[in-house]
Scaffold this motif. Sequence first.
Motif, PDB file in Angstrom:
ATOM      1  N   SER A   1       6.149   2.423  -2.199  1.00 33.63           N
ATOM      2  CA  SER A   1       5.794   2.732  -3.582  1.00 33.63           C
ATOM      3  C   SER A   1       6.300   1.618  -4.490  1.00 33.63           C
ATOM      4  O   SER A   1       7.404   1.089  -4.291  1.00 33.63           O
ATOM      5  CB  SER A   1       6.433   4.065  -3.997  1.00 33.63           C
ATOM      6  OG  SER A   1       6.339   4.235  -5.406  1.00 33.63           O
TER       7      SER A   1
ATOM      8  N   CYS B   1       0.850  -1.192   0.000  1.00 28.88           N
ATOM      9  CA  CYS B   1       0.000   0.000   0.000  1.00 28.88           C
ATOM     10  C   CYS B   1       0.884   1.240   0.000  1.00 28.88           C
ATOM     11  O   CYS B   1       1.956   1.246   0.616  1.00 28.88           O
ATOM     12  CB  CYS B   1      -0.909   0.027   1.223  1.00 28.88           C
ATOM     13  SG  CYS B   1      -2.050  -1.372   1.354  1.00 28.88           S
ATOM     14  N   ASN B   2       0.412   2.277  -0.650  1.00 27.14           N
ATOM     15  CA  ASN B   2       1.164   3.527  -0.695  1.00 27.14           C
ATOM     16  C   ASN B   2       0.306   4.665  -0.151  1.00 27.14           C
ATOM     17  O   ASN B   2       0.468   5.096   0.986  1.00 27.14           O
ATOM     18  CB  ASN B   2       1.643   3.811  -2.113  1.00 27.14           C
ATOM     19  CG  ASN B   2       2.656   4.938  -2.173  1.00 27.14           C
ATOM     20  OD1 ASN B   2       3.216   5.328  -1.149  1.00 27.14           O
ATOM     21  ND2 ASN B   2       2.911   5.464  -3.364  1.00 27.14           N
ATOM     22  N   ASN B   3      -0.653   5.133  -0.940  1.00 26.42           N
ATOM     23  CA  ASN B   3      -1.487   6.255  -0.505  1.00 26.42           C
ATOM     24  C   ASN B   3      -2.643   5.827   0.390  1.00 26.42           C
ATOM     25  O   ASN B   3      -2.998   6.526   1.336  1.00 26.42           O
ATOM     26  CB  ASN B   3      -2.024   7.003  -1.723  1.00 26.42           C
ATOM     27  CG  ASN B   3      -0.924   7.653  -2.526  1.00 26.42           C
ATOM     28  OD1 ASN B   3       0.029   8.170  -1.960  1.00 26.42           O
ATOM     29  ND2 ASN B   3      -1.041   7.609  -3.852  1.00 26.42           N
ATOM     30  N   ARG B   4      -3.260   4.685   0.076  1.00 25.50           N
ATOM     31  CA  ARG B   4      -4.382   4.187   0.882  1.00 25.50           C
ATOM     32  C   ARG B   4      -3.932   2.942   1.632  1.00 25.50           C
ATOM     33  O   ARG B   4      -3.297   2.060   1.061  1.00 25.50           O
ATOM     34  CB  ARG B   4      -5.588   3.856  -0.005  1.00 25.50           C
ATOM     35  CG  ARG B   4      -6.199   5.059  -0.685  1.00 25.50           C
ATOM     36  CD  ARG B   4      -7.598   4.744  -1.207  1.00 25.50           C
ATOM     37  NE  ARG B   4      -7.604   3.696  -2.200  1.00 25.50           N
ATOM     38  CZ  ARG B   4      -7.726   3.910  -3.516  1.00 25.50           C
ATOM     39  NH1 ARG B   4      -7.826   5.132  -3.976  1.00 25.50           N
ATOM     40  NH2 ARG B   4      -7.750   2.905  -4.363  1.00 25.50           N
TER      41      ARG B   4
ATOM     42  N   LEU C   1       2.455   9.244 -12.345  1.00 23.56           N
ATOM     43  CA  LEU C   1       2.046   8.142 -11.481  1.00 23.56           C
ATOM     44  C   LEU C   1       1.795   6.872 -12.288  1.00 23.56           C
ATOM     45  O   LEU C   1       2.099   5.763 -11.836  1.00 23.56           O
ATOM     46  CB  LEU C   1       0.793   8.521 -10.693  1.00 23.56           C
ATOM     47  CG  LEU C   1       0.974   9.574  -9.597  1.00 23.56           C
ATOM     48  CD1 LEU C   1      -0.370   9.922  -8.978  1.00 23.56           C
ATOM     49  CD2 LEU C   1       1.942   9.087  -8.534  1.00 23.56           C
TER      50      LEU C   1
ATOM     51  N   TYR D   1     -11.411   5.687  -9.736  1.00 25.11           N
ATOM     52  CA  TYR D   1     -10.804   6.486 -10.796  1.00 25.11           C
ATOM     53  C   TYR D   1     -11.887   6.647 -11.851  1.00 25.11           C
ATOM     54  O   TYR D   1     -12.816   5.852 -11.926  1.00 25.11           O
ATOM     55  CB  TYR D   1      -9.544   5.858 -11.381  1.00 25.11           C
ATOM     56  CG  TYR D   1      -9.671   4.378 -11.721  1.00 25.11           C
ATOM     57  CD1 TYR D   1     -10.381   3.955 -12.837  1.00 25.11           C
ATOM     58  CD2 TYR D   1      -9.079   3.417 -10.919  1.00 25.11           C
ATOM     59  CE1 TYR D   1     -10.510   2.628 -13.148  1.00 25.11           C
ATOM     60  CE2 TYR D   1      -9.200   2.070 -11.234  1.00 25.11           C
ATOM     61  CZ  TYR D   1      -9.902   1.687 -12.335  1.00 25.11           C
ATOM     62  OH  TYR D   1     -10.026   0.349 -12.642  1.00 25.11           O
TER      63      TYR D   1
ATOM     64  N   ARG E   1       4.132  -0.714   3.584  1.00 23.94           N
ATOM     65  CA  ARG E   1       3.926   0.656   3.125  1.00 23.94           C
ATOM     66  C   ARG E   1       5.085   1.035   2.205  1.00 23.94           C
ATOM     67  O   ARG E   1       6.227   1.221   2.658  1.00 23.94           O
ATOM     68  CB  ARG E   1       3.851   1.608   4.324  1.00 23.94           C
ATOM     69  CG  ARG E   1       3.537   3.070   3.954  1.00 23.94           C
ATOM     70  CD  ARG E   1       2.075   3.187   3.590  1.00 23.94           C
ATOM     71  NE  ARG E   1       1.715   4.545   3.216  1.00 23.94           N
ATOM     72  CZ  ARG E   1       1.185   5.445   4.066  1.00 23.94           C
ATOM     73  NH1 ARG E   1       1.007   5.130   5.324  1.00 23.94           N
ATOM     74  NH2 ARG E   1       0.839   6.635   3.640  1.00 23.94           N
TER      75      ARG E   1
END
Length: 324
Positions: free
Chosen positions: A51, A35-38, A80, A322, A49
């Motif tokens: 990217s 997971c990165n942002n969420r 991104l 999205y 955690r």
Amino acid sequence: MRLLVTGITGKVGSNFLPAFLKAEKFAGWSIRAICNNRIIDHPGVEVVRASLSDAAAMRAAMDGVTHVLHMAAVKETPALAMDVGVKGMFNLLEAFRATAGTRQFVLLSGDCTVGHAFQHYDAPITEAAPRRAYPGCYALTKVLEEVMLEQYGIQYGTNGCCLRAPWIVEKDDFRYALSFVDQFGGPAWSQLLSTQDVERHARSASVPLLHDARGVPLRRNFIHVDDLVGAILAALDNPAAAGQLFNIAMDEPVDYGQVAQYLRDTRSLPTAEISTPFHSNWLDNAKARLLLGWKPQVDLQDLVDRAWDYVRAPDDPRIIWYPG
């Protein structure tokens, strides 16, 4: 067995997790999520955690992993999209092939790789059809992901499986895809109609009947998230999926004419006929039905009824993961 998942907090991932944990086939498996942002908070999921563009982090995350399910995606945000779809895919594949004991890499792709409504095909689109993406960085990254997975199988013998899905819907998504008030997805009505026409159709609660470039009702491919999750579960750790690309779609594309007729008959909704430059296409799912023993359960009428009958609870806000 340990499954490493990307995109677990998205539409597909949030539906996949409970189905995976409930499936007897995967009893005893552990699951790790990048997971990165969420961030997900679930007792059954180990969270890393990081990217996807961080190669060292991907090598560390792959420790002890046997299977990978790569579902993370970014739409039309070039920087991104490259981090996730190009760097991320490369880093995951490199870590996968360098880790002892890895067994299968499953990629969730999309029919953007064959251009869905933007490209014309004379016959149903099978897995042997050439990749012909529509304009934009999202479709490009999906093509590159599919090619990378394919080439890693050729170059290094990586056991990859690609599941190519069209527009994925859940809950009331399909209803909002046809809405002139709060539209979900595309094509954007502003590209096809005047502001006055959009407002007129919104007031009358009309249902769009899109026509393709030939002037007949458009047929476009969809898949309900429940059916897509079923296909993922069928492909995971399945020897029949080794090295394969599968189209995961409804048995027939959604016919906008049939949708409009069904909503007239069942809910007395008027129709707004709209000309478009798009092409009707048919994503052939025969290979997945044959090799995976999978078949979609949601047909056109069920797709419509689920969307129109869905009632949101106060703690169930609409989430646009999205656009489209």
